[in-house]
Write a protein that holds these residues in place. Structure first.
Motif, PDB file in Angstrom:
ATOM      1  N   LEU A 344       0.950  -1.140   0.070  1.00 10.52           N
ATOM      2  CA  LEU A 344      -0.093  -0.009  -0.120  1.00 10.52           C
ATOM      3  C   LEU A 344       0.837   1.083   0.081  1.00 10.52           C
ATOM      4  CD1 LEU A 344      -3.051   1.081   0.191  1.00 10.52           C
ATOM      5  CD2 LEU A 344      -2.553   1.501   2.495  1.00 10.52           C
ATOM      6  N   GLY A 345       1.031   1.884  -1.237  1.00  7.51           N
ATOM      7  CA  GLY A 345       2.027   3.082  -1.175  1.00  7.51           C
ATOM      8  C   GLY A 345       2.807   2.668  -2.404  1.00  7.51           C
ATOM      9  N   ASP A 380      -1.696   2.428  -5.261  1.00  5.18           N
ATOM     10  CA  ASP A 380      -1.451   3.575  -4.726  1.00  5.18           C
ATOM     11  C   ASP A 380      -2.541   4.392  -4.425  1.00  5.18           C
ATOM     12  OD1 ASP A 380      -2.473   4.110  -7.273  1.00  5.18           O
ATOM     13  OD2 ASP A 380      -0.872   5.029  -8.417  1.00  5.18           O
ATOM     14  N   SER A 381      -2.654   5.801  -4.575  1.00  5.39           N
ATOM     15  CA  SER A 381      -4.025   6.459  -3.983  1.00  5.39           C
ATOM     16  C   SER A 381      -5.070   6.196  -4.876  1.00  5.39           C
ATOM     17  CB  SER A 381      -4.024   7.770  -3.759  1.00  5.39           C
ATOM     18  OG  SER A 381      -3.708   8.565  -5.202  1.00  5.39           O
ATOM     19  N   SER A 426       2.565   3.956   2.593  1.00  9.08           N
ATOM     20  CA  SER A 426       1.427   5.060   1.991  1.00  9.08           C
ATOM     21  C   SER A 426       1.556   6.305   2.822  1.00  9.08           C
ATOM     22  CB  SER A 426       0.129   4.595   2.413  1.00  9.08           C
ATOM     23  OG  SER A 426      -0.213   4.422   3.590  1.00  9.08           O
ATOM     24  N   THR A 431      -4.687   2.472   7.876  1.00  3.56           N
ATOM     25  CA  THR A 431      -5.188   1.994   6.339  1.00  3.56           C
ATOM     26  C   THR A 431      -5.165   0.439   6.536  1.00  3.56           C
ATOM     27  OG1 THR A 431      -3.109   2.805   5.710  1.00  3.56           O
ATOM     28  CG2 THR A 431      -4.850   3.808   4.744  1.00  3.56           C
ATOM     29  N   SER A 453       5.122   3.066   7.594  1.00  6.66           N
ATOM     30  CA  SER A 453       4.888   4.531   7.493  1.00  6.66           C
ATOM     31  C   SER A 453       5.136   5.230   9.096  1.00  6.66           C
ATOM     32  CB  SER A 453       3.455   5.065   7.245  1.00  6.66           C
ATOM     33  OG  SER A 453       3.469   4.738   5.751  1.00  6.66           O
ATOM     34  N   GLU A 460       0.235   2.201   9.267  1.00  2.00           N
ATOM     35  CA  GLU A 460      -1.013   1.872   8.682  1.00  2.00           C
ATOM     36  C   GLU A 460      -1.785   0.842   9.962  1.00  2.00           C
ATOM     37  OE1 GLU A 460       2.156   1.793   7.412  1.00  2.00           O
ATOM     38  OE2 GLU A 460       1.889   2.809   5.241  1.00  2.00           O
TER      39      GLU A 460
END
Ligand SMILES: NC(=O)C1=CN([C@@H]2O[C@H](COP(=O)(O)OP(=O)(O)OC[C@H]3O[C@@H](n4cnc5c(N)ncnc54)[C@H](OP(=O)(O)O)[C@@H]3O)[C@@H](O)[C@H]2O)C=CC1
Ligand SMILES: CC(=O)C(=O)O
Ligand SMILES: [Mg+2]
Length: 598
Positions: A344-345, A380-381, A426, A431, A453, A460
């Motif tokens: 994620l990211g 990604d986003s 991310s 998340t 992160s 996350e």
């Protein structure tokens, strides 16, 4: 000691040096500098003819010089010899007693930021005591001088600002950067950590206040990697900020306008890179830190051809995560190639790690990189990165656009890809939801979950969430530290997957070998060296990283393997190659123990 209250290095070299108590015992094995009165390497021969000639002090000036001040630890003899009589109370403390007193005082502060400020004050007052404290209490103090507290410190830097640390290069200094570098008191610099403050941890654009990051990273270079403090230079490049809150804050310390971009930005960076090499030579290591990804990849690609550069967020993070993955195979089984990875990211950290994993699998299996990349997926986003998005993807994402139908959210991506490893990079907290962790646990006996992160607010998920939601089956590590968690009577110790494990030893390896360029093979060597330091005792606790308590030994092994790779690749300039590189790395490390001044 001459009768004057200060003497220049030139005077000392003309005869008074030996009588002034040179202490060579704990000197460094590298650097080639001239020893000053206290046994420090202080200036090289040619620097003696510059107008910035080094001088040492006594009396109150000595007490105010953090590099040499020992506070109450000055002995009776030193107090006599260095004009300190009456400037100190009569008691004489050992360094150990000073350390005990300071730790006691630090622990009284309940607000982490107050501990940070107390540590910065100590660094500005008594450098050796600062490093002694940090080295001896590394697990307790890392979260104070580094993530998460350094994040809050950067956010409030303008308010807590006391004495400047590091070098500020703003657009105002355009055309004068070489002069600015010459204003820095130290002439022999081996490592520069530079930021432009645009992506500070996961906290976004903090402009000039990002200075806390290079300062913090370099204190780890010394404490964790043994690079001496005088050869470390923190730099913040200020091209403005797009952070409206800071622009409107009366205490903001930076340029009060939007970020310069394009040609204006590139020219300032070009001037800086040129000046750094001109002033410090081609072996100065320049570590890029916390640049936004729209500059970071380009800067690394451009300057890795001409300079000794390293991007910590792309390369250091990749190396530390790969190390954790290699170690984790002892717990989850199989080879790296047997695993499937979902991120994620898809920025600096995400794509940097992805590429190093693909390289390692390729190295192990001899499969082409294009094939090994297919085991790795990124979100990604806008959702899963797939080939139908190719046209609109930034360059660094393109290698990860595999054939698949579009998938929007992370939970759907987990269900579609069925990864064995989930990595959060991310910068967005919370998340990894309960559903996501449960989905990972339903797919895997031992799901590997890394919430990279920083700081803690952006993690996350927490360690407790990872262990509870996976019913104690997750192997978990995070960018910022979490305390051990008790779940159903068992204690789980989360590891810290942070590039702090890599960059100090990596940098030391480059320095001791005199490396002139960084190569991916060196990053792989660093990963393997770190993974090899994880013991059965660590695995038994569920750890995939060794504790930071042994970090200096770990850094020596990383440095040795990185240096060995530099020699093997023909990129090392310090010849001949020392036989035992681990011993050599250890012998080069800075010791914070006080020197005696005669
Ligand atoms: N543990 C460690 O050692 C390290 C940790 N980090 C941490 O990693 C984080 C990211 O750093 P970095 O890679 O440099 O940052 P980047 O800005 O380069 O990348 C962030 C990525 O996350 C994506 N993203 C943002 N929000 C979401 C969302 N809600 N859902 C899905 N994806 C999202 C972005 O998507 P898009 O591209 O679409 O904008 C982008 O791909 C930071 O918190 C940093 O502190 C970084 C380095 C080392
Ligand atoms: C650890 C680090 O480098 C980051 O979060 O940016
Ligand atoms: Mg960083």
């Amino acid at each position: 000691m001459s009768s004057s209250n200060s003497s220049t290095l030139k005077e000392m070299r003309n005869g008074s040096v030996s009588e002034n108590g040179l202490d060579y015992k704990s000197g460094y094995g590298y650097g080639g500098g001239v020893k000053d009165q206290y046994g420090e390497d202080s200036a090289t021969e040619d620097q003696l003819i510059t107008p910035w000639s080094f001088s040492v002090a006594s009396g109150s000036t000595l007490l105010r010089d953090p590099r040499y001040n020992k506070g109450l630890a000055f002995t009776e003899k030193e107090r006599d010899a260095h004009y300190l009589r009456g400037l100190l109370p009569p008691a004489i403390f050992t360094q150990e007693l000073q350390e005990k007193r300071l730790m006691h005082n630090l622990r009284q502060y309940e607000v982490p930021l107050h501990r940070y400020m107390a540590m910065m004050d100590l660094q500005e007052r008594n450098e050796r005591l600062f490093y002694k404290l940090l080295i001896d209490n590394v697990e307790e103090l890392l979260p104070v001088v580094y993530t998460p507290t350094v994040g809050e410190a950067c956010q409030k830097y303008g308010s807590i600002f006391r004495r400047p640390q590091g070098l500020y290069i703003s657009l105002k200094e355009k055309g004068k950067i070489l002069e600015v570098l010459k204003n820095w008191p130290e002439k022999t610099i081996q490592v520069i950590v530079v930021t432009d403050g645009e992506r500070i941890l996961g906290l976004g654009d903090l402009g000039c206040q990002g200075m806390g990051i290079p300062v913090g990273k370099l204190s780890l270079y010394t404490a964790l990697g043994g690079v001496r403090p005088s050869s470390c230079l923190p730099i913040t490049i200020d091209v403005g900020t797009n952070n409206e809150k800071l622009l409107n804050n009366e205490f903001y310390i930076g340029l009060r306008h939007k970020r310069a971009t394009g040609k204006e930005y590139e020219e300032l960076l070009e001037e800086f890179m040129h000046a750094a090499k001109q002033n410090y030579g081609e072996k100065v290591l320049i570590q890029f830190e916390d640049f936004a990804n729209h500059n970071a990849f380009d800067l690394l690609a451009k300057y890795s051809k001409s300079h000794l550069v390293f991007n910590d967020d792309i390369q250091g993070t990749a190396s530390v995560v790969l190390a954790g993955l290699l170690a984790s195979l002892k717990l989850v089984g199989g080879t790296l190639a047997d695993h499937k990875f979902l991120f994620l990211g898809a920025g600096e950290a995400g794509t940097g790690i992805a590429e190093l994993i693909a390289l390692e699998i390729s190295k192990q299996t001899k499969a082409p990189l294009e094939e090994t990349r297919k085991k790795i997926w990124l979100v990604d986003s806008k959702g899963l990165i797939v080939s139908s998005r190719m046209e609109s993807l930034q360059q660094f994402k393109k290698p990860w656009a595999h054939e698949h139908e579009p998938v929007k959210g992370l939970l759907d991506a987990v269900k579609a890809i069925k990864p064995t490893v989930l990595i959060g990079s991310s910068g967005v907290g919370k998340t990894f939801t309960k559903e996501v962790v449960e989905a990972m646990a339903s797919l895997n006996e031992k799901p590997l979950i890394l919430a990279l992160s920083n700081p803690t607010s952006q993690s996350e998920c927490t360690a407790e969430e990872a262990y509870t939601w996976s019913k104690g089956r997750a192997i978990f590590a995070s960018g910022s530290p979490f305390d051990p968690v008790e779940y159903e009577g068992k204690v789980f110790v989360p590891g810290q997957a942070n590039n702090a494990y890599i960059f100090p030893g990596f940098g030391l390896g480059l320095i001791i070998s005199g490396a002139i360029r960084v190569r991916d093979e060196m990053l792989l060597a660093a990963s393997e060296a770190l993974a090899a330091q994880v013991t059965q005792e660590n695995f038994d606790k569920g750890l995939i990283y060794p504790p930071f308590t042994n970090i200096r030994k770990i850094s020596a092994h990383i440095a040795a393997d990185v240096a060995a790779k530099a020699y093997e690749l023909g990129l090392a300039s310090h010849l001949p190659r020392p036989k035992d590189l681990v011993k050599y790395a250890e012998s080069c490390m800075y010791s914070p123990v006080y020197r005696s001044y005669r």
